[in-house]
Enzyme design. Structure first.
Site, PDB file in Angstrom:
ATOM      1  N   ASP A   2      54.753  18.784  39.127  1.00 22.83           N
ATOM      2  CA  ASP A   2      56.121  18.738  38.614  1.00 22.83           C
ATOM      3  C   ASP A   2      56.222  19.401  37.237  1.00 22.83           C
ATOM      4  O   ASP A   2      55.318  19.266  36.414  1.00 22.83           O
ATOM      5  CB  ASP A   2      56.570  17.274  38.518  1.00 22.83           C
ATOM      6  CG  ASP A   2      58.072  17.151  38.357  1.00 22.83           C
ATOM      7  OD1 ASP A   2      58.789  18.133  38.650  1.00 22.83           O
ATOM      8  OD2 ASP A   2      58.525  16.084  37.919  1.00 22.83           O
ATOM      9  N   HIS A  19      57.927  28.481  39.258  1.00 20.94           N
ATOM     10  CA  HIS A  19      57.212  28.173  40.508  1.00 20.94           C
ATOM     11  C   HIS A  19      56.062  29.153  40.721  1.00 20.94           C
ATOM     12  O   HIS A  19      54.987  28.774  41.182  1.00 20.94           O
ATOM     13  CB  HIS A  19      58.171  28.203  41.696  1.00 20.94           C
ATOM     14  CG  HIS A  19      59.213  27.120  41.649  1.00 20.94           C
ATOM     15  ND1 HIS A  19      58.901  25.808  41.358  1.00 20.94           N
ATOM     16  CD2 HIS A  19      60.558  27.146  41.846  1.00 20.94           C
ATOM     17  CE1 HIS A  19      60.011  25.071  41.386  1.00 20.94           C
ATOM     18  NE2 HIS A  19      61.032  25.873  41.671  1.00 20.94           N
ATOM     19  N   SER A  47      59.233  18.836  48.950  1.00 21.16           N
ATOM     20  CA  SER A  47      59.505  17.519  49.526  1.00 21.16           C
ATOM     21  C   SER A  47      60.665  17.571  50.513  1.00 21.16           C
ATOM     22  O   SER A  47      61.475  18.505  50.493  1.00 21.16           O
ATOM     23  CB  SER A  47      59.826  16.514  48.410  1.00 21.16           C
ATOM     24  OG  SER A  47      61.161  16.652  47.989  1.00 21.16           O
ATOM     25  N   LEU A 113      35.914  22.228  50.379  1.00 20.87           N
ATOM     26  CA  LEU A 113      37.093  21.460  49.954  1.00 20.87           C
ATOM     27  C   LEU A 113      38.165  21.433  51.051  1.00 20.87           C
ATOM     28  O   LEU A 113      38.477  22.463  51.643  1.00 20.87           O
ATOM     29  CB  LEU A 113      37.686  22.124  48.698  1.00 20.87           C
ATOM     30  CG  LEU A 113      38.987  21.528  48.160  1.00 20.87           C
ATOM     31  CD1 LEU A 113      38.740  20.172  47.502  1.00 20.87           C
ATOM     32  CD2 LEU A 113      39.652  22.477  47.154  1.00 20.87           C
TER      33      LEU A 113
HETATM   34  C1  IPE Z   1      58.026  21.828  40.818  1.00 24.91           C
HETATM   35  O1  IPE Z   1      58.640  21.425  39.669  1.00 24.91           O
HETATM   36  C2  IPE Z   1      58.278  20.950  42.023  1.00 24.91           C
HETATM   37  C3  IPE Z   1      58.679  21.703  43.233  1.00 24.91           C
HETATM   38  C4  IPE Z   1      59.610  21.245  44.036  1.00 24.91           C
HETATM   39  C5  IPE Z   1      58.020  22.945  43.613  1.00 24.91           C
HETATM   40  P1  IPE Z   1      60.216  21.272  39.491  1.00 24.91           P
HETATM   41  O2  IPE Z   1      60.923  22.418  40.147  1.00 24.91           O
HETATM   42  O3  IPE Z   1      60.639  19.923  39.954  1.00 24.91           O
HETATM   43  O4  IPE Z   1      60.354  21.405  37.907  1.00 24.91           O
HETATM   44  P2  IPE Z   1      61.319  20.586  36.940  1.00 24.91           P
HETATM   45  O5  IPE Z   1      61.107  19.128  37.219  1.00 24.91           O
HETATM   46  O6  IPE Z   1      62.712  21.043  37.223  1.00 24.91           O
HETATM   47  O7  IPE Z   1      60.835  20.975  35.584  1.00 24.91           O
HETATM   48 MG    MG Z   2      60.884  18.104  39.019  1.00 26.94          MG
END
Ligand code: IPE
Ligand code: MG
Length: 234
Positions: A2, A19, A47, A113
């Site tokens: 996150d 990303h 998600s 892994l």
């Molecule tokens: C990555 O972080 C999570 C994904 C869904 C790929 P975020 O996109 O939630 O980043 P923030 O929380 O807005 O900083």
């Molecule tokens: Mg986030």
């Protein structure tokens, strides 16, 4: 993983740039885990709830997964990594579904892994799809049978769950498997999560006493579960 969006915003960049940087960080984390002998790494990439983000971000994330598969699977395969993509794949494009299946097949015999990239995954989704499988087969629902029908049945429950980005919640990740996982929260935004942060998480894990419902005095003579050293990180 996150914090990609906030990392990008701090730099006046589009969210997708965050990303992309997050993907680079995942490549690093895989190297750290292989180096340290972690047996299984499970990451939350998209998600069940992320569909409600703006359409361009959703399609950007789909494209990022497709390009990462094109570029990375060969090297991961040569490094002995076994890939899995737990999640509801039917909602993804046919092309992406095919790419995911091919990557899993190509790396299925690897013994290094285990890398689980959870995509269109939700902990609730997983429990429901597992229960539905058992019901469809007319099988009794027990802890063991339900565990065995989960999308992550091929790995042990995570010893350690690290959440970056400063939030202190699970956000529908590994709800079943997290029952006795140690939780570690890092304030670092995911693209800025570095080796020192990872070491701090592992060091914190090493300090925890895992009792699995027992009392401290019972642990030395008969460990509840052979969990040391650390096997799985999420
Ligand atoms: C990555 O972080 C999570 C994904 C869904 C790929 P975020 O996109 O939630 O980043 P923030 O929380 O807005 O900083
Ligand atoms: Mg986030």
């Amino acid at each position: 993983m996150d914090g990609n969006g906030r990392w990008a915003k701090q730099r006046y960049l589009p969210r997708l740039a965050g990303h992309r940087q997050g993907l680079e960080k995942l490549r690093e984390l895989v190297r750290w885990c292989r180096h340290d002998g972690v047996q299984a790494l499970t990451v939350f990439a998209f998600s069940s709830e992320n569909w409600s983000r703006p359409a361009d971000e959703v399609s950007g994330l789909m494209g990022l997964l497709a390009r990462a598969l094109e570029r990375e699977v060969g090297e991961l395969d040569r490094a002995g990594v076994r890939l899995h993509f737990p999640g509801d794949r039917l909602a993804l494009s046919g092309e992406l579904q095919q790419q995911l299946a091919q990557a899993e097949q190509r790396t299925a015999a690897n013994r290094g892994l285990v890398l689980n990239v959870c995509f269109n995954y939700g902990g609730r989704w997983d429990v429901v799809q597992a229960a539905q499988q058992l019901a469809a087969r007319g099988e009794p629902i027990t802890e063991a049978s339900l565990s065995g029908a989960l999308a992550l049945a091929h790995v042990p429950p995570p010893d350690l769950i690290i959440r970056t980005g400063g939030e202190q919640r699970l956000s529908n990740f590994l709800l079943w498997q997290a029952a006795y996982s140690e939780l570690y929260f890092s304030a670092a935004l995911w693209p800025a999560f570095d080796r020192a942060e990872f070491d701090a998480a592992l060091a914190a894990y090493a300090q925890r006493e895992r009792r699995f419902g027992r009392v401290s005095e019972q642990l030395s003579d008969a460990p509840a579960e052979p969990v040391q050293p650390l096997r799985a990180v999420a």
